[in-house]
Design a protein around this motif. Structure first.
Motif, PDB file in Angstrom:
ATOM      1  N   ALA A  76       0.823  -1.211   0.000  1.00  9.02           N
ATOM      2  CA  ALA A  76       0.000   0.000   0.000  1.00  9.02           C
ATOM      3  C   ALA A  76       0.857   1.262   0.000  1.00  9.02           C
ATOM      4  N   PHE A  77       2.033   1.189   0.589  1.00 12.11           N
ATOM      5  CA  PHE A  77       3.002   2.286   0.600  1.00 12.11           C
ATOM      6  C   PHE A  77       4.381   1.673   0.741  1.00 12.11           C
ATOM      7  N   SER A  78       5.407   2.475   0.669  1.00 11.14           N
ATOM      8  CA  SER A  78       6.778   1.958   0.549  1.00 11.14           C
ATOM      9  C   SER A  78       7.208   1.046   1.699  1.00 11.14           C
ATOM     10  N   ASP A  79       6.758   1.287   2.924  1.00 10.86           N
ATOM     11  CA  ASP A  79       7.159   0.441   4.055  1.00 10.86           C
ATOM     12  C   ASP A  79       6.178  -0.694   4.340  1.00 10.86           C
ATOM     13  N   ALA A  80       5.159  -0.851   3.533  1.00 10.91           N
ATOM     14  CA  ALA A  80       4.140  -1.880   3.772  1.00 10.91           C
ATOM     15  C   ALA A  80       4.552  -3.187   3.108  1.00 10.91           C
ATOM     16  N   GLY A  81       5.412  -3.934   3.782  1.00 14.55           N
ATOM     17  CA  GLY A  81       5.911  -5.185   3.225  1.00 14.55           C
ATOM     18  C   GLY A  81       5.010  -6.370   3.473  1.00 14.55           C
ATOM     19  N   GLU A  82       3.992  -6.198   4.306  1.00  9.44           N
ATOM     20  CA  GLU A  82       3.045  -7.276   4.583  1.00  9.44           C
ATOM     21  C   GLU A  82       1.722  -6.672   5.017  1.00  9.44           C
ATOM     22  N   ASP A  83       0.663  -7.477   4.985  1.00 12.61           N
ATOM     23  CA  ASP A  83      -0.636  -7.024   5.465  1.00 12.61           C
ATOM     24  C   ASP A  83      -0.555  -6.787   6.977  1.00 12.61           C
ATOM     25  N   ARG A  84      -1.266  -5.774   7.441  1.00 14.80           N
ATOM     26  CA  ARG A  84      -1.315  -5.479   8.871  1.00 14.80           C
ATOM     27  C   ARG A  84      -2.756  -5.188   9.249  1.00 14.80           C
ATOM     28  N   ALA A  85      -3.232  -5.796  10.318  1.00 11.50           N
ATOM     29  CA  ALA A  85      -4.640  -5.685  10.703  1.00 11.50           C
ATOM     30  C   ALA A  85      -5.002  -4.306  11.241  1.00 11.50           C
ATOM     31  N   GLY A  86      -4.153  -3.647  11.976  1.00 13.30           N
ATOM     32  CA  GLY A  86      -4.490  -2.378  12.608  1.00 13.30           C
ATOM     33  C   GLY A  86      -5.252  -2.608  13.901  1.00 13.30           C
ATOM     34  N   LEU A  87      -5.423  -1.553  14.663  1.00  6.64           N
ATOM     35  CA  LEU A  87      -6.032  -1.668  15.986  1.00  6.64           C
ATOM     36  C   LEU A  87      -7.497  -2.091  15.940  1.00  6.64           C
ATOM     37  N   VAL A  88      -8.272  -1.530  15.007  1.00  8.17           N
ATOM     38  CA  VAL A  88      -9.701  -1.839  14.961  1.00  8.17           C
ATOM     39  C   VAL A  88      -9.929  -3.301  14.568  1.00  8.17           C
ATOM     40  N   ARG A  89      -9.283  -3.764  13.524  1.00  4.89           N
ATOM     41  CA  ARG A  89      -9.480  -5.159  13.104  1.00  4.89           C
ATOM     42  C   ARG A  89      -8.907  -6.134  14.123  1.00  4.89           C
ATOM     43  N   SER A  90      -7.866  -5.735  14.838  1.00  8.42           N
ATOM     44  CA  SER A  90      -7.318  -6.600  15.888  1.00  8.42           C
ATOM     45  C   SER A  90      -8.299  -6.762  17.040  1.00  8.42           C
ATOM     46  N   ALA A  91      -9.162  -5.769  17.240  1.00  4.26           N
ATOM     47  CA  ALA A  91     -10.158  -5.820  18.309  1.00  4.26           C
ATOM     48  C   ALA A  91     -11.476  -6.439  17.845  1.00  4.26           C
ATOM     49  N   ASP A  92     -11.552  -6.896  16.605  1.00  4.66           N
ATOM     50  CA  ASP A  92     -12.782  -7.485  16.056  1.00  4.66           C
ATOM     51  C   ASP A  92     -13.289  -8.587  16.982  1.00  4.66           C
TER      52      ASP A  92
END
Length: 86
Positions: A12-28
């Motif tokens: 998604a951007f230059s430092d995005a080497g892998e998918d990351r869930a983020g805080l909201v999806r981690s709290a799903d």
């Protein structure tokens, strides 16, 4: 802020080497606790509003939103009514 809250897709951007869930999806399926909510940048407000109103997030670089089931609890040490514009 968007990537931290909502996550991002690989590439998604230059430092995005892998998918990351983020805080909201981690709290799903659970609770996301936001301490010091008055210090969130203004740009984060519509991101959280989408979560609250529609129960979905759009990770950075994603083509479609992802549904989430999360309870959001926000706390502040300040009187938010006095911080609000008249």
């Amino acid at each position: 802020m968007q990537s931290e809250l909502l996550g991002h897709c690989n590439g998604a951007f230059s430092d995005a080497g892998e998918d990351r869930a983020g805080l909201v999806r981690s709290a799903d399926g659970g609770t996301l606790f936001l301490a010091g909510v008055e210090e969130l940048p203004t740009a984060a407000q519509p991101l959280l509003l989408r979560v609250l109103e529609h129960g979905e997030v759009l990770p950075v670089g994603a083509k479609a939103p992802t549904k989430v089931d999360v309870r959001v609890v926000a706390a502040s040490q300040h009187n938010l009514e006095t911080l609000a514009a008249p």
